[in-house]
Design an enzyme around this catalytic site. Structure first.
Site, PDB file in Angstrom:
ATOM      1  N   ASN A  98       0.839  -1.202   0.000  1.00 36.08           N
ATOM      2  CA  ASN A  98       0.000   0.000   0.000  1.00 36.08           C
ATOM      3  C   ASN A  98       0.872   1.248   0.000  1.00 36.08           C
ATOM      4  OD1 ASN A  98      -2.399   1.732   0.600  1.00 36.08           O
ATOM      5  ND2 ASN A  98      -1.268   2.049   2.512  1.00 36.08           N
ATOM      6  N   ARG A 185      -0.361 -12.633   2.921  1.00 33.28           N
ATOM      7  CA  ARG A 185      -1.201 -11.752   3.727  1.00 33.28           C
ATOM      8  C   ARG A 185      -1.016 -10.360   3.138  1.00 33.28           C
ATOM      9  NH1 ARG A 185      -0.105  -7.387   7.376  1.00 33.28           N
ATOM     10  NH2 ARG A 185      -1.720  -7.130   8.965  1.00 33.28           N
ATOM     11  N   ASP A 187      -1.083  -6.721   3.463  1.00 33.13           N
ATOM     12  CA  ASP A 187      -1.125  -5.686   4.490  1.00 33.13           C
ATOM     13  C   ASP A 187      -1.931  -4.477   4.006  1.00 33.13           C
ATOM     14  OD1 ASP A 187       0.105  -4.556   7.057  1.00 33.13           O
ATOM     15  OD2 ASP A 187       0.710  -3.025   5.604  1.00 33.13           O
ATOM     16  N   HIS A 191      -6.802  -0.082   2.583  1.00 33.88           N
ATOM     17  CA  HIS A 191      -6.308   1.195   2.067  1.00 33.88           C
ATOM     18  C   HIS A 191      -5.991   1.142   0.571  1.00 33.88           C
ATOM     19  CE1 HIS A 191      -6.241   2.684   6.169  1.00 33.88           C
ATOM     20  NE2 HIS A 191      -5.780   1.492   6.499  1.00 33.88           N
ATOM     21  N   GLU A 224      -5.749  -8.002   4.877  1.00 34.99           N
ATOM     22  CA  GLU A 224      -5.957  -7.324   6.154  1.00 34.99           C
ATOM     23  C   GLU A 224      -6.934  -6.177   5.973  1.00 34.99           C
ATOM     24  OE1 GLU A 224      -4.189  -4.570   9.625  1.00 34.99           O
ATOM     25  OE2 GLU A 224      -3.698  -4.277   7.528  1.00 34.99           O
TER      26      GLU A 224
HETATM   27  C1  QV4 Z   1       3.976   9.176  13.012  1.00 34.18           C
HETATM   28  C2  QV4 Z   1       2.707   9.826  13.553  1.00 34.18           C
HETATM   29  C3  QV4 Z   1       1.748  10.155  12.415  1.00 34.18           C
HETATM   30  C4  QV4 Z   1       2.462  11.047  11.418  1.00 34.18           C
HETATM   31  C5  QV4 Z   1       3.782  10.427  10.956  1.00 34.18           C
HETATM   32  C6  QV4 Z   1       4.521  11.435  10.130  1.00 34.18           C
HETATM   33  O1  QV4 Z   1       2.057   8.909  14.469  1.00 34.18           O
HETATM   34  O2  QV4 Z   1       0.590  10.796  12.911  1.00 34.18           O
HETATM   35  O3  QV4 Z   1       1.628  11.222  10.292  1.00 34.18           O
HETATM   36  O4  QV4 Z   1       4.604  10.018  12.068  1.00 34.18           O
HETATM   37  O5  QV4 Z   1       5.676  10.926   9.608  1.00 34.18           O
HETATM   38  C7  QV4 Z   1       4.942   3.931  12.721  1.00 34.18           C
HETATM   39  C8  QV4 Z   1       4.759   4.722  14.009  1.00 34.18           C
HETATM   40  C9  QV4 Z   1       3.874   5.948  13.751  1.00 34.18           C
HETATM   41  C10 QV4 Z   1       4.519   6.820  12.672  1.00 34.18           C
HETATM   42  C11 QV4 Z   1       4.663   5.955  11.426  1.00 34.18           C
HETATM   43  C12 QV4 Z   1       5.347   6.719  10.298  1.00 34.18           C
HETATM   44  O6  QV4 Z   1       4.157   3.874  14.989  1.00 34.18           O
HETATM   45  O7  QV4 Z   1       3.743   6.670  14.977  1.00 34.18           O
HETATM   46  O8  QV4 Z   1       3.645   7.913  12.384  1.00 34.18           O
HETATM   47  O9  QV4 Z   1       5.469   4.789  11.719  1.00 34.18           O
HETATM   48  O10 QV4 Z   1       6.654   6.988  10.633  1.00 34.18           O
HETATM   49  C13 QV4 Z   1       2.642  -0.722  11.789  1.00 34.18           C
HETATM   50  C14 QV4 Z   1       2.413  -0.031  13.143  1.00 34.18           C
HETATM   51  C15 QV4 Z   1       2.407   1.463  13.013  1.00 34.18           C
HETATM   52  C16 QV4 Z   1       3.672   1.926  12.319  1.00 34.18           C
HETATM   53  C17 QV4 Z   1       3.652   1.291  10.933  1.00 34.18           C
HETATM   54  C18 QV4 Z   1       4.817   1.706  10.058  1.00 34.18           C
HETATM   55  O11 QV4 Z   1       1.188  -0.497  13.672  1.00 34.18           O
HETATM   56  O12 QV4 Z   1       2.351   2.019  14.317  1.00 34.18           O
HETATM   57  O13 QV4 Z   1       3.710   3.335  12.254  1.00 34.18           O
HETATM   58  O14 QV4 Z   1       3.730  -0.132  11.088  1.00 34.18           O
HETATM   59  O15 QV4 Z   1       6.014   1.401  10.662  1.00 34.18           O
HETATM   60  C19 QV4 Z   1      -5.115   0.702  10.702  1.00 34.18           C
HETATM   61  C20 QV4 Z   1      -4.959   0.133   9.286  1.00 34.18           C
HETATM   62  C21 QV4 Z   1      -4.277  -1.221   9.278  1.00 34.18           C
HETATM   63  C22 QV4 Z   1      -3.003  -1.228  10.120  1.00 34.18           C
HETATM   64  C23 QV4 Z   1      -3.350  -0.744  11.525  1.00 34.18           C
HETATM   65  C24 QV4 Z   1      -2.151  -0.667  12.435  1.00 34.18           C
HETATM   66  O16 QV4 Z   1      -6.211   0.047   8.655  1.00 34.18           O
HETATM   67  O17 QV4 Z   1      -3.988  -1.560   7.946  1.00 34.18           O
HETATM   68  O18 QV4 Z   1      -3.926   0.564  11.457  1.00 34.18           O
HETATM   69  N1  QV4 Z   1      -2.384  -2.553  10.148  1.00 34.18           N
HETATM   70  C25 QV4 Z   1      -1.281  -2.917   9.219  1.00 34.18           C
HETATM   71  C26 QV4 Z   1      -0.202  -3.718   9.901  1.00 34.18           C
HETATM   72  C27 QV4 Z   1       0.532  -2.839  10.872  1.00 34.18           C
HETATM   73  C28 QV4 Z   1       1.240  -1.748  10.119  1.00 34.18           C
HETATM   74  C29 QV4 Z   1       0.521  -1.268   8.939  1.00 34.18           C
HETATM   75  C30 QV4 Z   1      -0.676  -1.782   8.543  1.00 34.18           C
HETATM   76  C31 QV4 Z   1       1.209  -0.315   8.080  1.00 34.18           C
HETATM   77  O19 QV4 Z   1      -0.743  -4.856  10.510  1.00 34.18           O
HETATM   78  O20 QV4 Z   1       1.432  -3.568  11.669  1.00 34.18           O
HETATM   79  O21 QV4 Z   1       1.473  -0.641  11.011  1.00 34.18           O
HETATM   80  O22 QV4 Z   1       1.965  -1.133   7.192  1.00 34.18           O
HETATM   81  O23 QV4 Z   1      -6.153   0.038  11.385  1.00 34.18           O
HETATM   82 CA    CA Z   2      -3.569   3.646  -0.242  1.00 35.05          CA
END
Ligand code: QV4
Ligand code: CA
Length: 477
Positions: A98, A185, A187, A191, A224
Site C-alpha cells: 500500500n 497476507r 497488508d 487502504h 488485512e
Molecule cells: C507518526 C505519527 C503520524 C504522522 C507520521 C509522520 O504517528 O501521525 O503522520 O509520524 O511521519 C509507525 C509509528 C507511527 C509513525 C509511522 C510513520 O508507529 O507513529 O507515524 O510509523 O513513521 C505498523 C504499526 C504502526 C507503524 C507502521 C509503520 O502499527 O504504528 O507506524 O507499522 O512502521 C489501521 C490500518 C491497518 C493497520 C493498523 C495498524 O487500517 O492496515 O492501522 N495494520 C497494518 C499492519 C501494521 C502496520 C501497517 C498496517 C502499516 O498490521 O502492523 O502498522 O503497514 O487500522
Molecule cells: Ca492507499
C-alpha cells in the site's frame, strides 16, 4: 485464492512474528511438521527502513523489494521455504505494497539501499513521485477516498492504479511464488481499491509445481481489512478477491473469555455473530497489532499475558469448525514499540527451547504451549465433522462433540464443573490433551472414562491451571 494449499490433513497456520528464516526452517522440521501445523505466516520479507531503536514496526516501512531484512537474506529465505515445504508446512508472506516508508532523512534500508522518502524517491525499486498519491493524511475513516488515497500514519501512499506500480508489485509477488511460497497476507488492503487489487491478483502466477504444488493451484490470499462496523470501507468489498482477516472474531472471542459475555452464547458462533462466512474468514485470537494495542479491538483483545483465558479462547477457536485458523506466536514485550529480542541491539536473537517444549530468551512461543499445539492436532483430527450434542449449564460451562471424533469442555465459571456428559466417542479410557499428553507409558494428564453409552464424568475444577478438557479418538489409551 481461497484455498490455503495445505498439505493433506492440516488446518492451521502460525504467525512466527519476527522470527529469522534459519530458525523457521529448523522449527518446521523439528516442531511444526511433526505437530501438524499447516503453514507459517512470516514477517515482511522485503527490505525495510532501519529505524532508530529498531521497533518491530520498521518492517512495515518498505524501501525496496530486495529480500533482505533482519530475518535473513534471499538465499536463507529460499532455503527456509524449501525445507518447510519438504515437511508439509507452507509459507505465507506478509506483503506490504500500500505504501513505502514515512518521512525519513537519509533513509537506509536493511539491504543497504538508500531512499529519499520526503521526495518520494525509492531508487532501489525504482519508484518516483509519479508512482504515489498526492500527500494528504487519513483522518476520516468514513471517507473511502481518503482511506485509500491518503497516507496511513504518514506512509508514502503508492497509487496501485498505475501500471508501473502494478508491474513492480506483480514482479515481487511472482518472485516469491518462484521461491515456493503458498500465498500472501496483504497488508493494509483496506487502504487499496478492490479493483486495483483484482488486477494485481489476476496477474500473479499459479503456485510453483517444482515446489510440489498442484498444476493450476492459486496462491492463497488473505487480506488485512479491519472492519468492526461503522466505517466507509467494508470487509465484504474484498471477499470475492480472497479471504479476509476477521477482526470481529478476535474482538468477540476476547470479550467472551474475559467474562464480558457468557460462554453459553457461543452456541451459534459464526456468521450469526456478524462474522464473514467460514470459508472467507481468516480467524485468530490476537494478531501482532491488536495484542499490543495497535490496530483495532482495544482492551478486549486477549494475549499471552492473560494465559488461562488466552488458552481457553484458543482452544475454543481450534475446537470449533468455523473459519481458517491462525495461531499467534509472540515475543515478550513491555511497551508497544519494542522490537524482538536481539543479541546486540541490532541482530535478532534465536529462540531458546526448553525441555517442556516452551521457549525462553524473550520469545513466548504460544504455538509451543501444549494446550495450543495439541488443539491444532485436535482440529486436524476432527476436520470435516460438525458440532453435535452441545451442552451448557446456562452460564459459562459448555461442552460439545465434533462428530464422533472429538469432545471438548470448558469451565469459565468460578465454581467446579463435575457432571456426566455425552462425549460421542466409543467406550474406553482417553487422555485429556489439555492437562497432558498421551505417551508410550500412558497419559501425563487427566484420564476420562467413556462408557458404552458414550457418557463420561467430566471434571474441570475452578482451581485448575486450565479451564478446558479435550479428548479425541487418537487420544484413546
Ligand atoms: C507518526 C505519527 C503520524 C504522522 C507520521 C509522520 O504517528 O501521525 O503522520 O509520524 O511521519 C509507525 C509509528 C507511527 C509513525 C509511522 C510513520 O508507529 O507513529 O507515524 O510509523 O513513521 C505498523 C504499526 C504502526 C507503524 C507502521 C509503520 O502499527 O504504528 O507506524 O507499522 O512502521 C489501521 C490500518 C491497518 C493497520 C493498523 C495498524 O487500517 O492496515 O492501522 N495494520 C497494518 C499492519 C501494521 C502496520 C501497517 C498496517 C502499516 O498490521 O502492523 O502498522 O503497514 O487500522
Ligand atoms: Ca492507499
Amino acid at each position: 485464492q481461497f484455498n490455503p494449499n495445505y498439505a493433506s490433513g492440516r488446518t492451521t497456520m502460525v504467525h512466527l512474528f519476527e522470527w529469522k528464516w534459519d530458525d523457521i526452517a529448523v522449527e518446521c522440521e523439528n516442531f511444526l511438521g511433526p505437530k501438524g501445523f499447516g503453514g507459517v505466516q512470516v514477517s515482511p520479507v522485503n527490505e525495510n527502513v532501519v529505524a532508530a531503536s529498531r521497533p518491530w514496526w520498521e518492517r512495515y516501512q518498505p524501501i525496496s523489494y530486495l529480500l533482505t531484512t533482519r530475518s535473513g537474506n534471499e538465499q536463507q529465505f529460499a532455503d527456509m521455504v524449501r525445507r518447510c515445504n519438504n515437511v508439509g508446512v507452507r509459507i505465507f508472506v506478509d506483503v506490504v505494497f500500500n505504501h513505502m516508508t514515512g518521512d525519513n532523512v537519509n533513509a537506509r534500508g536493511t539491504g543497504g539501499s538508500t531512499a529519499d522518502p520526503s521526495n518520494k524517491s525509492f531508487p532501489a525499486v525504482p519508484y518516483s513521485n509519479l508512482d504515489f498519491h498526492p500527500t494528504c493524511s487519513i483522518n476520516n475513516y468514513n471517507d473511502k477516498y481518503e482511506v485509500r488515497n491518503c497516507e496511513l500514519v504518514g506512509l508514502k501512499d503508492l497509487d496501485q492504479s498505475k501500471s508501473w506500480v502494478q508491474d513492480r508489485v506483480v514482479d515481487f509477488l511472482n518472485h516469491l511464488i518462484s521461491l515456493g511460497v503458498a500465498g500472501f497476507r496483504v497488508d493494509a488492503a483496506k487502504h487499496m481499491w478492490p479493483e486495483d487489487l483484482e488486477k494485481i491478483y489476476n496477474r500473479v502466477n499459479n503456485l510453483s509445481t517444482t515446489h510440489g504444488f498442484d498444476t493450476g493451484a492459486r496462491p492463497f490470499i488473505f487480506q488485512e481489512v479491519i472492519d468492526l462496523g461503522g466505517e466507509a470501507v467494508s470487509k465484504n468489498e474484498y471477499t470475492n478477491l480472497g479471504v479476509v482477516t476477521e477482526f470481529a472474531h478476535s474482538n468477540s472471542i476476547g470479550k467472551v473469555f474475559r467474562g464480558k459475555d457468557q460462554l453459553r452464547w457461543l452456541i451459534n458462533w459464526g456468521p450469526q455473530w456478524g462474522f464473514l462466512n467460514s470459508d472467507r474468514a481468516l480467524i485468530f485470537v490476537d494478531n501482532h497489532d491488536n495484542q499490543r494495542g495497535h490496530g483495532a479491538g482495544g482492551a478486549d483483545i486477549l494475549n499471552y499475558k492473560t494465559s488461562k483465558q488466552y488458552k481457553m479462547a484458543s482452544a475454543f477457536m481450534l475446537a470449533h469448525p468455523f473459519g481458517i485458523t491462525r495461531v499467534m506466536s509472540s515475543f515478550a514485550f513491555d511497551n508497544t514499540d519494542q522490537g524482538p529480542p536481539t543479541t546486540d541491539g541490532q541482530n535478532i536473537a534465536s529462540p531458546i527451547f526448553n525441555d517442556d517444549n516452551s521457549c525462553s530468551g524473550g520469545w513466548v512461543c504460544e504455538h509451543r504451549w501444549r494446550q495450543i499445539y495439541n488443539m491444532v492436532g485436535f482440529r486436524n483430527i476432527v476436520a470435516g465433522t460438525a458440532i453435535q450434542n452441545w451442552w451448557d449449564n446456562g452460564s459459562n460451562q459448555i461442552a460439545f462433540c465434533r462428530g464422533s471424533k472429538g469432545f471438548v469442555a470448558f469451565n469459565g465459571d468460578s465454581y467446579d464443573l463435575n457432571t456426566s456428559l455425552q462425549t460421542c466417542l466409543p467406550a474406553g479410557t482417553y487422555c485429556d490433551i489439555i492437562s497432558g499428553v498421551k505417551s508410550d507409558s500412558g497419559c501425563t494428564g487427566k484420564r476420562v472414562e467413556v462408557g458404552s453409552d458414550g457418557r463420561a464424568t467430566i471434571s474441570i475444577t475452578q482451581a485448575e491451571e486450565d479451564g478446558t478438557l479435550a479428548i479425541h479418538f487418537e487420544s484413546k489409551l
